[in-house]
Scaffold this active site. Sequence first.
Site, mmCIF file in Angstrom:
data_model
loop_
_atom_site.group_PDB
_atom_site.id
_atom_site.type_symbol
_atom_site.label_atom_id
_atom_site.label_comp_id
_atom_site.label_asym_id
_atom_site.label_seq_id
_atom_site.Cartn_x
_atom_site.Cartn_y
_atom_site.Cartn_z
ATOM 1 N N HIS A 1 -36.977 46.130 -22.003
ATOM 2 C CA HIS A 1 -35.848 46.904 -22.425
ATOM 3 C C HIS A 1 -36.192 48.006 -21.731
ATOM 4 O O HIS A 1 -37.002 48.291 -20.928
ATOM 5 C CB HIS A 1 -35.983 47.069 -23.969
ATOM 6 C CG HIS A 1 -37.217 47.781 -24.402
ATOM 7 N ND1 HIS A 1 -37.382 48.106 -25.966
ATOM 8 C CD2 HIS A 1 -38.264 48.266 -23.813
ATOM 9 C CE1 HIS A 1 -38.515 48.589 -25.937
ATOM 10 N NE2 HIS A 1 -39.044 48.756 -24.634
ATOM 11 N N SER B 40 -41.910 45.312 -23.495
ATOM 12 C CA SER B 40 -41.843 46.614 -23.020
ATOM 13 C C SER B 40 -42.701 46.736 -21.967
ATOM 14 O O SER B 40 -42.873 45.980 -20.998
ATOM 15 C CB SER B 40 -41.979 47.574 -24.265
ATOM 16 O OG SER B 40 -41.672 48.983 -23.725
#
EC number: 3.4.21.92
Length: 217
Positions: free
Chosen positions: A146, A121
Amino acid sequence: MTFRAQMLDTLTSQSSRDLEAQALGLVPIVVETSGRGERSYDIYSRLLKERIVFLVGEVNDQTANLVVAQMLFLESENPDKDISFYINSPGGSVSAGMAIYDTMQFIKPDVSTLCMGLAASMGAFLLAAGAKGKRFALPNSRVMIHQPLGGARGQASDIEIQAREILYLKERLNHLLAHHTGQPVERIARDTDRDNFMSGDDAQAYGLVDQVAHKRP
Protein backbone atom coordinates in the site's frame (compact mmCIF):
# COMPACT_ATOMS: atom_id res chain seq x y z
CA MET A 1 38.71 -12.46 23.30
CA THR A 2 38.91 -12.00 19.53
CA PHE A 3 37.13 -9.20 17.66
CA ARG A 4 34.79 -11.78 16.10
CA ALA A 5 33.85 -13.19 19.51
CA GLN A 6 33.33 -9.70 20.94
CA MET A 7 31.12 -8.70 18.00
CA LEU A 8 29.08 -11.89 18.23
CA ASP A 9 28.68 -11.43 21.99
CA THR A 10 27.41 -7.87 21.43
CA LEU A 11 24.93 -8.90 18.74
CA THR A 12 23.88 -11.93 20.77
CA SER A 13 23.14 -9.80 23.83
CA GLN A 14 21.28 -7.11 21.87
CA SER A 15 19.24 -9.50 19.74
CA SER A 16 18.40 -11.53 22.83
CA ARG A 17 16.99 -8.48 24.62
CA ASP A 18 15.02 -7.23 21.63
CA LEU A 19 13.59 -10.55 20.53
CA GLU A 20 12.77 -11.65 24.06
CA ALA A 21 10.75 -8.48 24.50
CA GLN A 22 8.89 -9.21 21.25
CA ALA A 23 8.10 -12.77 22.27
CA LEU A 24 7.26 -11.95 25.92
CA GLY A 25 10.42 -13.59 27.12
CA LEU A 26 9.63 -16.97 25.54
CA VAL A 27 12.80 -17.33 23.46
CA PRO A 28 14.42 -20.79 23.50
CA ILE A 29 18.03 -21.07 24.55
CA VAL A 30 20.42 -23.35 22.65
CA VAL A 31 23.33 -24.81 24.60
CA GLU A 32 26.39 -25.92 22.64
CA THR A 33 29.06 -28.13 24.17
CA SER A 34 32.66 -28.13 23.01
CA GLY A 35 36.02 -29.11 24.39
CA ARG A 36 36.18 -25.70 26.05
CA GLY A 37 32.89 -26.13 27.88
CA GLU A 38 29.31 -25.01 27.29
CA ARG A 39 28.03 -21.86 25.67
CA SER A 40 24.41 -20.76 25.45
CA TYR A 41 22.71 -18.64 22.78
CA ASP A 42 19.17 -17.46 22.31
CA ILE A 43 17.79 -19.20 19.24
CA TYR A 44 18.00 -16.11 17.01
CA SER A 45 21.66 -15.56 17.79
CA ARG A 46 22.36 -19.22 17.09
CA LEU A 47 20.68 -18.85 13.70
CA LEU A 48 22.76 -15.71 13.10
CA LYS A 49 25.79 -18.00 13.08
CA GLU A 50 24.13 -19.72 10.10
CA ARG A 51 23.75 -16.30 8.41
CA ILE A 52 20.02 -16.10 9.07
CA VAL A 53 18.62 -12.69 10.05
CA PHE A 54 15.05 -12.21 11.28
CA LEU A 55 12.72 -9.24 10.99
CA VAL A 56 9.90 -10.06 13.40
CA GLY A 57 7.21 -7.52 14.22
CA GLU A 58 7.11 -3.80 13.56
CA VAL A 59 9.76 -2.04 11.50
CA ASN A 60 11.10 0.69 13.78
CA ASP A 61 14.44 2.29 14.59
CA GLN A 62 15.31 -0.40 17.13
CA THR A 63 14.59 -3.40 14.90
CA ALA A 64 16.20 -1.66 11.91
CA ASN A 65 19.41 -0.96 13.82
CA LEU A 66 19.56 -4.59 14.91
CA VAL A 67 19.01 -5.93 11.38
CA VAL A 68 21.55 -3.51 9.89
CA ALA A 69 24.16 -4.41 12.51
CA GLN A 70 23.70 -8.13 11.85
CA MET A 71 23.99 -7.72 8.09
CA LEU A 72 27.16 -5.63 8.41
CA PHE A 73 28.63 -8.19 10.80
CA LEU A 74 27.86 -11.08 8.44
CA GLU A 75 29.43 -9.16 5.55
CA SER A 76 32.60 -8.72 7.60
CA GLU A 77 32.60 -12.45 8.33
CA ASN A 78 32.27 -13.52 4.70
CA PRO A 79 31.49 -10.99 1.94
CA ASP A 80 30.94 -13.74 -0.64
CA LYS A 81 28.33 -15.86 1.16
CA ASP A 82 24.60 -15.15 0.96
CA ILE A 83 22.59 -13.80 3.89
CA SER A 84 19.10 -15.23 4.49
CA PHE A 85 16.59 -12.59 5.63
CA TYR A 86 13.35 -14.01 7.07
CA ILE A 87 10.46 -11.54 7.29
CA ASN A 88 7.28 -11.74 9.38
CA SER A 89 6.29 -8.10 9.75
CA PRO A 90 3.24 -5.82 9.45
CA GLY A 91 5.53 -2.97 8.36
CA GLY A 92 6.17 0.29 10.15
CA SER A 93 8.48 3.28 9.80
CA VAL A 94 9.54 4.22 6.27
CA SER A 95 12.83 5.76 7.40
CA ALA A 96 13.73 2.69 9.47
CA GLY A 97 12.80 0.42 6.58
CA MET A 98 14.91 2.43 4.17
CA ALA A 99 17.91 1.99 6.47
CA ILE A 100 17.50 -1.77 6.08
CA TYR A 101 16.86 -1.46 2.33
CA ASP A 102 19.95 0.65 1.69
CA THR A 103 22.09 -1.75 3.71
CA MET A 104 20.78 -4.70 1.68
CA GLN A 105 21.81 -2.96 -1.53
CA PHE A 106 25.11 -1.67 -0.10
CA ILE A 107 26.69 -4.83 1.27
CA LYS A 108 28.51 -7.33 -0.94
CA PRO A 109 26.66 -10.56 -0.05
CA ASP A 110 23.40 -11.31 -1.82
CA VAL A 111 20.46 -11.04 0.58
CA SER A 112 17.90 -13.79 0.04
CA THR A 113 14.47 -12.86 1.42
CA LEU A 114 11.71 -15.16 2.63
CA CYS A 115 8.20 -14.24 3.78
CA MET A 116 6.74 -16.37 6.54
CA GLY A 117 3.37 -15.37 7.95
CA LEU A 118 2.97 -11.78 6.78
CA ALA A 119 5.07 -9.26 4.91
CA ALA A 120 3.01 -6.08 4.77
CA SER A 121 3.78 -2.48 3.87
CA MET A 122 7.51 -1.92 4.50
CA GLY A 123 7.82 -5.66 5.17
CA ALA A 124 6.62 -6.36 1.61
CA PHE A 125 8.96 -3.70 0.23
CA LEU A 126 11.96 -5.34 1.92
CA LEU A 127 10.80 -8.76 0.72
CA ALA A 128 10.84 -7.52 -2.89
CA ALA A 129 14.26 -5.91 -2.37
CA GLY A 130 16.06 -9.24 -2.02
CA ALA A 131 18.50 -10.49 -4.62
CA LYS A 132 16.84 -11.46 -7.92
CA GLY A 133 16.07 -15.16 -8.06
CA LYS A 134 16.45 -15.44 -4.28
CA ARG A 135 13.14 -14.02 -3.03
CA PHE A 136 10.73 -16.56 -1.56
CA ALA A 137 7.35 -16.84 0.14
CA LEU A 138 6.01 -19.79 2.09
CA PRO A 139 2.77 -21.30 0.70
CA ASN A 140 0.36 -19.82 3.26
CA SER A 141 2.09 -16.50 3.79
CA ARG A 142 0.44 -13.20 2.91
CA VAL A 143 1.93 -10.13 1.28
CA MET A 144 0.37 -6.67 1.37
CA ILE A 145 1.42 -3.49 -0.42
CA HIS A 146 0.00 0.00 0.00
CA GLN A 147 1.04 3.64 -0.10
CA PRO A 148 2.85 5.15 2.91
CA LEU A 149 0.70 6.33 5.77
CA GLY A 150 1.07 9.63 7.58
CA GLY A 151 -0.72 12.05 9.83
CA ALA A 152 -0.06 15.78 9.78
CA ARG A 153 -0.57 18.10 12.75
CA GLY A 154 0.37 21.64 13.62
CA GLN A 155 0.26 24.89 11.72
CA ALA A 156 -0.80 25.00 8.09
CA SER A 157 2.79 25.51 6.94
CA ASP A 158 3.91 22.46 8.96
CA ILE A 159 1.16 20.34 7.44
CA GLU A 160 2.21 21.48 3.97
CA ILE A 161 5.83 20.44 4.63
CA GLN A 162 4.76 17.02 5.90
CA ALA A 163 2.42 16.54 2.94
CA ARG A 164 5.24 17.26 0.48
CA GLU A 165 7.47 14.78 2.28
CA ILE A 166 4.94 11.94 2.24
CA LEU A 167 4.22 12.56 -1.45
CA TYR A 168 7.96 12.38 -2.14
CA LEU A 169 8.22 9.12 -0.20
CA LYS A 170 5.24 7.69 -2.05
CA GLU A 171 6.79 8.46 -5.43
CA ARG A 172 10.21 7.17 -4.37
CA LEU A 173 8.82 3.91 -3.00
CA ASN A 174 6.71 3.39 -6.12
CA HIS A 175 9.75 3.76 -8.38
CA LEU A 176 11.85 1.39 -6.27
CA LEU A 177 9.06 -1.18 -6.12
CA ALA A 178 8.65 -0.90 -9.89
CA HIS A 179 12.39 -1.56 -10.27
CA HIS A 180 12.29 -4.69 -8.12
CA THR A 181 9.04 -6.14 -9.50
CA GLY A 182 9.31 -5.19 -13.16
CA GLN A 183 5.87 -3.57 -13.02
CA PRO A 184 5.22 -0.13 -14.55
CA VAL A 185 5.27 2.72 -12.04
CA GLU A 186 1.71 3.60 -13.06
CA ARG A 187 0.49 0.14 -12.07
CA ILE A 188 2.38 0.26 -8.78
CA ALA A 189 0.74 3.62 -7.99
CA ARG A 190 -2.69 2.23 -8.82
CA ASP A 191 -2.24 -1.06 -6.97
CA THR A 192 -0.92 0.60 -3.80
CA ASP A 193 -3.68 3.18 -3.57
CA ARG A 194 -5.39 0.97 -0.97
CA ASP A 195 -4.32 -2.11 0.99
CA ASN A 196 -3.60 -4.82 -1.59
CA PHE A 197 -3.31 -8.32 -0.12
CA MET A 198 -1.77 -11.18 -2.08
CA SER A 199 -1.13 -14.87 -1.64
CA GLY A 200 2.33 -16.27 -2.23
CA ASP A 201 1.35 -17.24 -5.77
CA ASP A 202 -0.09 -13.78 -6.43
CA ALA A 203 3.08 -12.17 -5.08
CA GLN A 204 5.14 -14.35 -7.42
CA ALA A 205 3.02 -13.38 -10.42
CA TYR A 206 3.36 -9.70 -9.45
CA GLY A 207 7.14 -9.92 -9.15
CA LEU A 208 7.41 -9.39 -5.40
CA VAL A 209 8.96 -12.84 -4.98
CA ASP A 210 10.57 -15.28 -7.38
CA GLN A 211 9.23 -18.52 -5.98
CA VAL A 212 6.76 -20.03 -3.52
CA ALA A 213 8.88 -22.38 -1.43
CA HIS A 214 7.04 -25.57 -0.45
CA LYS A 215 10.15 -27.47 0.65
CA ARG A 216 13.81 -26.75 1.13
CA PRO A 217 15.75 -27.55 -2.06
